[in-house]
Design a protein around this motif. Sequence first.
Motif, mmCIF file in Angstrom:
data_model
loop_
_atom_site.group_PDB
_atom_site.id
_atom_site.type_symbol
_atom_site.label_atom_id
_atom_site.label_comp_id
_atom_site.label_asym_id
_atom_site.label_seq_id
_atom_site.Cartn_x
_atom_site.Cartn_y
_atom_site.Cartn_z
ATOM 1 N N ILE A 323 1.022 -0.897 0.295
ATOM 2 C CA ILE A 323 0.001 -0.504 0.131
ATOM 3 C C ILE A 323 0.899 1.420 0.066
ATOM 4 C CG2 ILE A 323 -1.439 1.470 1.237
ATOM 5 C CD1 ILE A 323 -2.939 -0.696 -0.405
ATOM 6 N N ASN A 324 1.220 1.195 -1.256
ATOM 7 C CA ASN A 324 2.575 2.473 -1.102
ATOM 8 C C ASN A 324 1.723 3.841 -1.618
ATOM 9 O OD1 ASN A 324 1.819 2.283 -4.124
ATOM 10 N ND2 ASN A 324 3.911 1.977 -4.704
ATOM 11 N N GLU A 325 2.123 5.023 -2.323
ATOM 12 C CA GLU A 325 2.105 6.057 -3.215
ATOM 13 C C GLU A 325 0.407 6.360 -3.162
ATOM 14 O OE1 GLU A 325 4.558 5.760 -2.172
ATOM 15 O OE2 GLU A 325 5.201 7.196 0.034
ATOM 16 N N GLU A 326 0.805 5.012 -4.727
ATOM 17 C CA GLU A 326 0.507 4.889 -5.908
ATOM 18 C C GLU A 326 -0.815 3.943 -5.274
ATOM 19 O OE1 GLU A 326 2.224 2.711 -9.093
ATOM 20 O OE2 GLU A 326 0.756 3.055 -10.129
ATOM 21 N N ALA A 327 -1.014 3.157 -4.370
ATOM 22 C CA ALA A 327 -1.748 2.595 -4.090
ATOM 23 C C ALA A 327 -3.372 2.982 -3.589
ATOM 24 C CB ALA A 327 -1.666 1.392 -3.490
ATOM 25 N N LEU A 328 -2.387 3.940 -2.402
ATOM 26 C CA LEU A 328 -2.929 4.675 -1.487
ATOM 27 C C LEU A 328 -3.760 6.061 -3.090
ATOM 28 C CD1 LEU A 328 -0.571 5.656 1.559
ATOM 29 C CD2 LEU A 328 -2.851 4.272 1.503
ATOM 30 N N ALA A 329 -2.883 6.699 -3.469
ATOM 31 C CA ALA A 329 -4.188 7.055 -4.151
ATOM 32 C C ALA A 329 -5.512 7.336 -4.598
ATOM 33 C CB ALA A 329 -2.998 8.365 -5.114
ATOM 34 N N LYS A 330 -5.062 5.734 -5.116
ATOM 35 C CA LYS A 330 -5.956 4.880 -5.977
ATOM 36 C C LYS A 330 -7.067 4.505 -4.906
ATOM 37 C CE LYS A 330 -3.874 2.113 -9.630
ATOM 38 N NZ LYS A 330 -2.729 1.089 -9.601
ATOM 39 N N VAL A 331 -7.040 4.541 -3.817
ATOM 40 C CA VAL A 331 -7.672 4.382 -2.790
ATOM 41 C C VAL A 331 -8.298 5.774 -2.430
ATOM 42 C CG1 VAL A 331 -8.422 3.346 -1.033
ATOM 43 C CG2 VAL A 331 -6.866 2.349 -1.995
ATOM 44 N N PHE A 332 -8.173 6.542 -1.912
ATOM 45 C CA PHE A 332 -8.498 7.921 -2.025
ATOM 46 C C PHE A 332 -9.602 8.471 -2.992
ATOM 47 C CE2 PHE A 332 -5.203 8.533 1.107
ATOM 48 C CZ PHE A 332 -5.571 8.250 2.405
ATOM 49 N N GLU A 333 -9.309 8.252 -3.987
ATOM 50 C CA GLU A 333 -9.199 8.502 -5.302
ATOM 51 C C GLU A 333 -11.170 8.469 -5.407
ATOM 52 O OE1 GLU A 333 -11.260 10.091 -8.771
ATOM 53 O OE2 GLU A 333 -10.943 7.974 -8.719
ATOM 54 N N ARG A 334 -11.030 6.347 -4.524
ATOM 55 C CA ARG A 334 -12.560 6.342 -5.098
ATOM 56 C C ARG A 334 -13.250 6.324 -3.914
ATOM 57 N NH1 ARG A 334 -10.186 0.384 -7.735
ATOM 58 N NH2 ARG A 334 -9.304 1.967 -8.761
ATOM 59 N N PHE A 335 -12.522 7.322 -3.162
ATOM 60 C CA PHE A 335 -13.501 7.443 -1.496
ATOM 61 C C PHE A 335 -14.018 8.857 -1.752
ATOM 62 C CE2 PHE A 335 -11.571 4.381 0.816
ATOM 63 C CZ PHE A 335 -12.561 4.069 1.893
ATOM 64 N N TYR A 336 -13.450 9.212 -2.589
ATOM 65 C CA TYR A 336 -13.932 10.782 -2.834
ATOM 66 C C TYR A 336 -14.966 10.593 -4.441
ATOM 67 C CZ TYR A 336 -13.560 15.638 -4.155
ATOM 68 O OH TYR A 336 -14.036 17.233 -4.597
ATOM 69 N N SER A 337 -14.520 10.197 -4.809
ATOM 70 C CA SER A 337 -15.381 10.042 -6.193
ATOM 71 C C SER A 337 -16.960 9.877 -5.873
ATOM 72 C CB SER A 337 -14.324 10.008 -7.950
ATOM 73 O OG SER A 337 -14.256 8.723 -7.572
ATOM 74 N N ASN A 338 -16.719 9.077 -4.738
ATOM 75 C CA ASN A 338 -18.508 8.704 -4.687
ATOM 76 C C ASN A 338 -18.388 9.051 -3.546
ATOM 77 O OD1 ASN A 338 -18.762 5.996 -6.323
ATOM 78 N ND2 ASN A 338 -16.291 6.146 -6.165
ATOM 79 N N THR A 339 -18.122 9.778 -2.637
ATOM 80 C CA THR A 339 -18.425 10.980 -1.874
ATOM 81 C C THR A 339 -18.633 10.189 -0.369
ATOM 82 O OG1 THR A 339 -20.458 10.776 -2.413
ATOM 83 C CG2 THR A 339 -19.436 13.212 -2.902
ATOM 84 N N ILE A 340 -17.460 9.387 -0.216
ATOM 85 C CA ILE A 340 -17.669 8.575 1.077
ATOM 86 C C ILE A 340 -16.429 9.333 2.227
ATOM 87 C CG2 ILE A 340 -17.091 6.554 2.150
ATOM 88 C CD1 ILE A 340 -17.284 5.416 -0.829
ATOM 89 N N LYS A 341 -17.443 9.851 3.107
ATOM 90 C CA LYS A 341 -16.160 10.004 4.375
ATOM 91 C C LYS A 341 -16.088 9.168 5.418
ATOM 92 C CE LYS A 341 -17.923 14.294 4.610
ATOM 93 N NZ LYS A 341 -17.692 15.073 2.623
ATOM 94 N N ILE A 342 -14.429 9.689 5.614
ATOM 95 C CA ILE A 342 -13.137 8.777 6.024
ATOM 96 C C ILE A 342 -13.243 9.557 7.488
ATOM 97 C CG2 ILE A 342 -10.815 8.300 6.199
ATOM 98 C CD1 ILE A 342 -10.576 8.157 2.879
ATOM 99 N N ASN A 343 -13.917 8.630 8.652
ATOM 100 C CA ASN A 343 -13.672 8.911 9.482
ATOM 101 C C ASN A 343 -12.093 8.806 10.782
ATOM 102 O OD1 ASN A 343 -15.963 9.704 9.743
ATOM 103 N ND2 ASN A 343 -17.133 8.015 10.301
#
Length: 420
Positions: A323-343
């Motif tokens: 889970i490096n920077e590239e993988a994290l960028a993909k993960v965050f993008e999916r959360f963000y574009s689906n408006t899922i809030k991370i607590n």
Amino acid sequence: MKVFKFGGASVKNAESLKNVVQIIRKYEDRLFIVVSAMDKTTNRLEAVVKHLLTRDAASFESTVMEVEHFHQSVLKELNLAGSEVLEREMEELFGLLRKRYHTPISEHLGFEYDQVVSLGEVLSSKILAHVLKSEKVEAQWLDARQLIRTDNHYKEGKVDWDKTTQKIQSCIGEFPQKKCFVSQGFIGHTSEGFTTTLGREGSDYSAAIFAYALTAQDVTIWKDVPGMLNADPKYFSNTQLLKSISYKEAIELAYFGASVIHPKTVKPLQNKNIKLYIKSFIDPESEGTVIQAEQAQDQLIPSFIVKKHQILISISANDFSFINEEALAKVFERFYSNTIKINLMQNSALNFSTLVDADKVDMEKLIELFKPEFSCKYNENVELLTIRHYTPEIIADLLAGRTVLLEQRSRQTARFVLTK
Ligand code: ASP
Ligand code: MG
């Protein structure tokens, strides 16, 4: 000018509206009043939207009728002189609402949502302005749908501060003699003139927007609690009132989940050094909380925030990669574009762990979102405990007998994901 915000609980029926008028009457200052929808009206209007979108004509009509009857019965109970005008206006509003059922539905579901759900505040503010008038408080009703300018991100409009400030200032400038203004929380408009909303519970934020534009003296949010407490009395006994806290502390507490104020409220006030008071509408003479620039006497007593109904999700790459920077960028993008809030979030070499509100995600859909590269495992029914200004004793005491799935500590804050 002082800005007052009255939430749904403070205007939940005829009697509480009269209480609000009593509070307003006590102040000699020029007042700008921001009001939320009455009681649970916003939830009912959300149900109206659901029936509109699922084309359930009978449920649509019965829910509209429920909202209409509720407001009419409040008006009847208030027994206001000249309320025929208001009744007619209400009839018109509900007529327009019913018409929406027969208008082709926009592709943008958020657009449909905002056009309907915004009506709760329009109704409550019209009623409040009328009650004030009948109590000899000359109040000017103002339409926030012409004052607060947002982009077209429906359901969570982003404020255009320059346009909004210009509009509010020039509007108030037209009424130099008026002592009292009444407008709506939660709603705004796009440059094309369509109604937007600012996100659920956004009326506090509206109060901050008006205060910012008017460089108000201060803002008071009137609540059914004595102020900002160091814990939710639902879960903790012996709660303490936070008499004076800094903007920074208030933002941190709201961000971690203290539900007394909307997290977006503080920033615009901090930017103009406008004090924010939280006071009780049940006991208006009591002191409450003041949120302001950092003071020497700020209390940094331990505060406790519990978020129930959480899901702990662990995401890992299927090919065993980091889970490096590239993988994290993909993960965050999916959360963000689906408006899922991370607590909360944390990662190890192979896993990204995160916490989300159970009622805001559909786990099946979420798992699909991450396919095919990632897989998700999850624990339902966990809770998040945040402790500000902790001590080792407090932590030991609260965690006794509990199972900790994940923990994080910084100098000021400790957070624990616990099983139920
Ligand atoms: N009426 C809106 C809601 O219930 C906004 C607010 O009350 O702050 O979310
Ligand atoms: Mg509310």
